[in-house]
Design an enzyme around this catalytic site. Structure first.
Site, PDB file in Angstrom:
ATOM      1  N   CYS A   2       0.860  -1.168   0.000  1.00  0.00           N
ATOM      2  CA  CYS A   2       0.000   0.000   0.000  1.00  0.00           C
ATOM      3  C   CYS A   2       0.902   1.226   0.000  1.00  0.00           C
ATOM      4  O   CYS A   2       2.109   1.114   0.184  1.00  0.00           O
ATOM      5  CB  CYS A   2      -0.852   0.030   1.255  1.00  0.00           C
ATOM      6  N   ARG A  27       1.451   1.722  -6.000  1.00  0.00           N
ATOM      7  CA  ARG A  27       1.636   0.788  -4.884  1.00  0.00           C
ATOM      8  C   ARG A  27       0.343   0.060  -4.522  1.00  0.00           C
ATOM      9  O   ARG A  27       0.351  -0.841  -3.686  1.00  0.00           O
ATOM     10  CB  ARG A  27       2.149   1.543  -3.652  1.00  0.00           C
ATOM     11  N   TRP A  74      -3.686  -1.789  -1.464  1.00  0.00           N
ATOM     12  CA  TRP A  74      -3.673  -3.047  -2.210  1.00  0.00           C
ATOM     13  C   TRP A  74      -4.118  -4.096  -1.203  1.00  0.00           C
ATOM     14  O   TRP A  74      -3.417  -4.355  -0.226  1.00  0.00           O
ATOM     15  CB  TRP A  74      -2.268  -3.336  -2.743  1.00  0.00           C
ATOM     16  N   ASN A 100       0.900   0.564   6.221  1.00  0.00           N
ATOM     17  CA  ASN A 100       1.369  -0.325   5.155  1.00  0.00           C
ATOM     18  C   ASN A 100       2.154  -1.446   5.829  1.00  0.00           C
ATOM     19  O   ASN A 100       3.023  -1.173   6.655  1.00  0.00           O
ATOM     20  CB  ASN A 100       2.277   0.467   4.199  1.00  0.00           C
ATOM     21  N   GLY A 101       1.817  -2.697   5.485  1.00  0.00           N
ATOM     22  CA  GLY A 101       2.514  -3.832   6.106  1.00  0.00           C
ATOM     23  C   GLY A 101       1.494  -4.842   6.592  1.00  0.00           C
ATOM     24  O   GLY A 101       0.335  -4.824   6.167  1.00  0.00           O
ATOM     25  N   GLU A 480      10.650 -13.322 -19.762  1.00  0.00           N
ATOM     26  CA  GLU A 480      10.300 -11.951 -19.403  1.00  0.00           C
ATOM     27  C   GLU A 480       9.272 -11.387 -20.398  1.00  0.00           C
ATOM     28  O   GLU A 480       8.328 -10.712 -20.004  1.00  0.00           O
ATOM     29  CB  GLU A 480      11.581 -11.088 -19.368  1.00  0.00           C
ATOM     30  N   LYS A 484       5.600  -9.969 -19.259  1.00  0.00           N
ATOM     31  CA  LYS A 484       5.135  -8.603 -19.564  1.00  0.00           C
ATOM     32  C   LYS A 484       3.821  -8.663 -20.308  1.00  0.00           C
ATOM     33  O   LYS A 484       2.892  -7.916 -20.044  1.00  0.00           O
ATOM     34  CB  LYS A 484       6.214  -7.910 -20.408  1.00  0.00           C
ATOM     35  N   GLU A 487       0.920  -9.777 -18.076  1.00  0.00           N
ATOM     36  CA  GLU A 487       0.681  -8.817 -16.998  1.00  0.00           C
ATOM     37  C   GLU A 487      -0.169  -7.629 -17.462  1.00  0.00           C
ATOM     38  O   GLU A 487      -1.059  -7.188 -16.741  1.00  0.00           O
ATOM     39  CB  GLU A 487       2.058  -8.328 -16.523  1.00  0.00           C
ATOM     40  N   HIS A 503       8.402 -30.928 -26.002  1.00  0.00           N
ATOM     41  CA  HIS A 503       8.200 -31.856 -24.875  1.00  0.00           C
ATOM     42  C   HIS A 503       6.878 -31.610 -24.147  1.00  0.00           C
ATOM     43  O   HIS A 503       6.746 -31.956 -22.976  1.00  0.00           O
ATOM     44  CB  HIS A 503       9.372 -31.749 -23.893  1.00  0.00           C
ATOM     45  N   LYS A 600       3.023  -2.520  -7.603  1.00  0.00           N
ATOM     46  CA  LYS A 600       4.396  -2.353  -8.067  1.00  0.00           C
ATOM     47  C   LYS A 600       5.382  -3.217  -7.291  1.00  0.00           C
ATOM     48  O   LYS A 600       6.271  -3.812  -7.873  1.00  0.00           O
ATOM     49  CB  LYS A 600       4.787  -0.873  -7.965  1.00  0.00           C
TER      50      LYS A 600
HETATM   51  C1  AGP Z   1       7.213  -6.868 -13.203  1.00  0.00           C
HETATM   52  O1  AGP Z   1       6.640  -6.352 -14.358  1.00  0.00           O
HETATM   53  C2  AGP Z   1       6.270  -7.218 -12.160  1.00  0.00           C
HETATM   54  N1  AGP Z   1       5.455  -6.116 -11.803  1.00  0.00           N
HETATM   55  C3  AGP Z   1       6.789  -8.041 -10.992  1.00  0.00           C
HETATM   56  O2  AGP Z   1       7.031  -9.314 -11.490  1.00  0.00           O
HETATM   57  C4  AGP Z   1       8.043  -7.551 -10.232  1.00  0.00           C
HETATM   58  O3  AGP Z   1       9.167  -7.639 -11.059  1.00  0.00           O
HETATM   59  C5  AGP Z   1       8.241  -8.390  -8.958  1.00  0.00           C
HETATM   60  O4  AGP Z   1       7.129  -8.222  -8.128  1.00  0.00           O
HETATM   61  C6  AGP Z   1       9.515  -8.061  -8.221  1.00  0.00           C
HETATM   62  O5  AGP Z   1       9.572  -6.725  -7.836  1.00  0.00           O
HETATM   63  P1  AGP Z   1      10.921  -6.085  -7.315  1.00  0.00           P
HETATM   64  O6  AGP Z   1      11.868  -6.037  -8.473  1.00  0.00           O
HETATM   65  O7  AGP Z   1      10.539  -4.713  -6.847  1.00  0.00           O
HETATM   66  O8  AGP Z   1      11.442  -6.963  -6.232  1.00  0.00           O
END
Ligand code: AGP
Length: 605
Positions: A2, A27, A74, A100-101, A480, A484, A487, A503, A600
């Protein structure tokens, strides 16, 4: 995770809080709220949904006050409803809190408070805090003592800011979740991250775990939990509000893709000498890694893919290396001891899974090194050493420029390790590799200027599934690329080693499953990847070849990259894939910077 913000100062507090929450929306964006002291008690406005909703609510029923707190959520405990939105208050609204936490003992605290006659109005763990503070006030404690007493009862991790009725003071504390303090000419800000308030002040105090802040308009005290003063330096951040803003781009993600040439130039600035084939990394002079015999790289999501890239590079340099998903570290990491270097790859430096892996590694006696973008983040406190990727602030939830800067930083680290680790036996020419790296920012620029990703995305954005394949470093880029894509488009996508296609995954291939084949320019490897691609093509799948030009005729479509060293060619291919994902998500009208259900950085395990 958050985002929290707080302000005490002259005028404009409500506007600054809402602006700060907009800046922190990356966040979390399930609900948002603010609370202010308005001379007539504490006034709270909170709404499920985005900060926009809150802004409208604040406009409809005007709020005023010069001391306030805010939150963007969040969801962890309880669904994203108005009731679960922060700030939370006690029953009489004498205390308001944002958090937050995770408060781990909230069930026990709730039971005790309930037994005392308290009625809860939300499902959150946070709500215990205002009730605890209020209990202590009722017992006759002064507000600061009541705040400290409530902190004493909490187990878990938190960044908390609180208001107490008729007290023009901000109370805040951190333990395990980020909290920074902004020092402005007319008051103070507290927030989860600097972008929240960087347009109001660039003077920042990075708080540490155990710090308790008591801020009044003209006085600031930072102490430890026992009330002893602690000394925290005020630093000036070296990036501006413009860098943290969206500028003329439609989305942060597009801006961040387009600012990669500058970010990469920063990442390598002063660190490479191609003529000598040498790499120097600030705090790590020759011999700094003499004791290292093996490397474990840990990270999550995109950072894990960067770790895979680093693993391949280290292995090619003859160094024993393994990339491990941080959330699997406790159960699947091999032995780690004082000869093991554990590299924590995390853009934000706040990912709980990664922090837990670093702590675990430290307990096993390993040496730990954070590779991160955020100065002052939690991982820099938990790890023995830090190496910064210097990508500048990244706001879009989808990591783009930080992935490029992470992989390059890990490449540099690999070259430095090779100097010190006795068994290292590099199979590449350092001068060649570094002079190609020097050209990388310009080559990224040329990909950005000449790419065809938008029209390709238009052709392929309406299919059933998307596959991404590659070998070696191109395999980590394929993974990756798929992450992306899924996501931000919400379409099904998978990335895997090209050789794995036959496979199992081949059973899913149809004319409706485009396949992206990531190539590096290493002819022997690419030939194999392209053979695998034709196996899919023979089943009707359209094949998009991403990488340097080859004399192949496999491709139904191409996303070319300039010729360069195969290691860096895969990063250029990744830029093409970032653009494909972006434009496909635009076609599908997705919430690109804030994809559903994501945040994020994820500060819960
Ligand atoms: C990346 O596009 C994602 N939002 C997610 O996988 C992110 O890379 C992951 O949560 C790790 O975050 P960090 O690099 O801040 O540790």
């Amino acid at each position: 995770m958050c985002g929290i913000i707080a302000r005490i100062g002259e005028g404009g507090t409500v506007e600054d809080l809402v602006t700060g929450l907009e800046n922190l929306e990356y966040r979390g964006y399930d609900s948002a709220g603010v609370a202010v002291q308005n001379g007539d008690g504490i006034a709270v406005r909170k709404r499920s949904g985005r900060v926009d909703e809150l802004r409208r609510a604040v406009r409809r029923r005007r709020l005023h006050g010069e001391v306030g707190i805010g939150h963007t959520r969040w969801s962890t405990h309880g669904p994203p409803t108005d009731e679960n939105a922060h700030p939370h208050t006690d029953e009489s609204e004498a205390v308001a809190v944002v958090h937050n936490g995770v408060i781990e003992n909230y069930d026990d605290l709730r039971a005790d408070l309930r037994a005392d006659g308290v009625t809860f109005s939300s499902d959150t763990d946070t709500e215990v805090v205002p009730h605890l503070i209020e209990r202590k006030l009722e017992e006759g404690l002064e507000p600061e003592a009541a705040f400290r007493a409530a902190l004493d009862a909490l187990e878990g991790n938190y960044a908390i800011a609180a208001l107490v009725e008729d007290d023009e003071t901000l109370y805040a504390a951190r333990d395990g979740s980020p909290l920074v303090l902004g020092v402005a000419a007319d008051g103070y800000y507290l927030a989860s991250d600097v972008p929240a308030f960087v347009e109001f002040t660039d003077r920042v105090m990075y708080l540490e775990d155990g710090d308790v802040v008591v801020a009044q308009r003209d006085e600031l005290r930072v102490t430890d939990t026992a009330g002893r003063p602690v000394d925290r330096a005020v630093e000036t951040v070296d990036w501006s509000a413009d860098e943290a803003g969206r500028g003329s781009y439609d989305h942060f993600m597009l801006k961040e893709i387009h600012t990669q040439p500058g970010a990469l130039a920063n990442t390598i600035e002063g660190r490479i000498d191609p003529e000598r084939g040498a790499v120097s990394l600030e705090d790590f002079p020759q011999g700094a890694f003499d004791d290292v015999r093996r490397v474990q790289l840990v990270g999550c999501g995109t950072s894990y893919h960067a770790a895979l890239f680093g693993e391949t590079m280290l292995k090619r340099a003859g160094v024993r290396a393994e990339a491990i998903r941080a959330n699997e570290y406790g159960v699947s990491a091999g032995p780690a001891d004082e000869e093991t270097l554990v590299v924590a790859v995390t853009q934000s430096g706040e990912t709980a899974d990664t922090l837990a892996a670093v702590e675990d590694a430290g307990q096993r006696g390993a040496r730990t090194l954070a590779v991160t973008n955020v100065v002052g983040s939690s991982v820099t406190r938990v790890a023995d050493d830090s190496l910064f990727i210097r990508a500048g602030p990244e706001i879009g939830v989808a990591a783009t420029k930080t992935y490029s800067s992470q992989t390059v930083t890990l490449g540099l680290l690999a070259l430095r390790l090779v100097d010190d680790v006795p068994a290292a036996d590099p199979h590449f020419d350092r001068r060649e590799l570094l002079s190609a790296l020097r050209d990388l920012p310009d080559q990224v620029e040329s990909v950005l200027q000449t790419n065809d990703a938008e029209s390709l995305a238009r052709t392929y954005s309406d299919h059933d599934s998307y596959f991404f394949i590659g070998r070696g470093q191109a395999n980590s880029v394929a993974k990756e690329g798929a992450l992306k894509f899924k996501e931000i488009t919400y379409e099904h996508a998978e990335g895997f080693a090209a050789g794995e296609l036959k496979h199992g995954p081949l059973a899913l291939v149809t004319p409706n499953t485009p396949l992206f084949a990531v190539c590096s320019g290493d002819e022997e490897q690419d030939e194999k990847t392209l053979t695998n691609a034709t196996e899919a093509q023979a089943r009707g799948a359209p094949v998009v070849v991403v990488g340097p030009d080859h004399s192949d005729d496999v491709a139904d479509a191409r996303l070319p990259v300039p010729d360069t060293h195969p290691v860096w060619a895969t990063l250029l291919a990744n830029v093409q894939l970032q653009l494909v994902s972006y434009h496909a998500a635009v076609q599908l009208d997705r919430a690109i910077d804030k994809p559903r259900n994501l945040a994020k950085s994820v500060t819960v395990e």
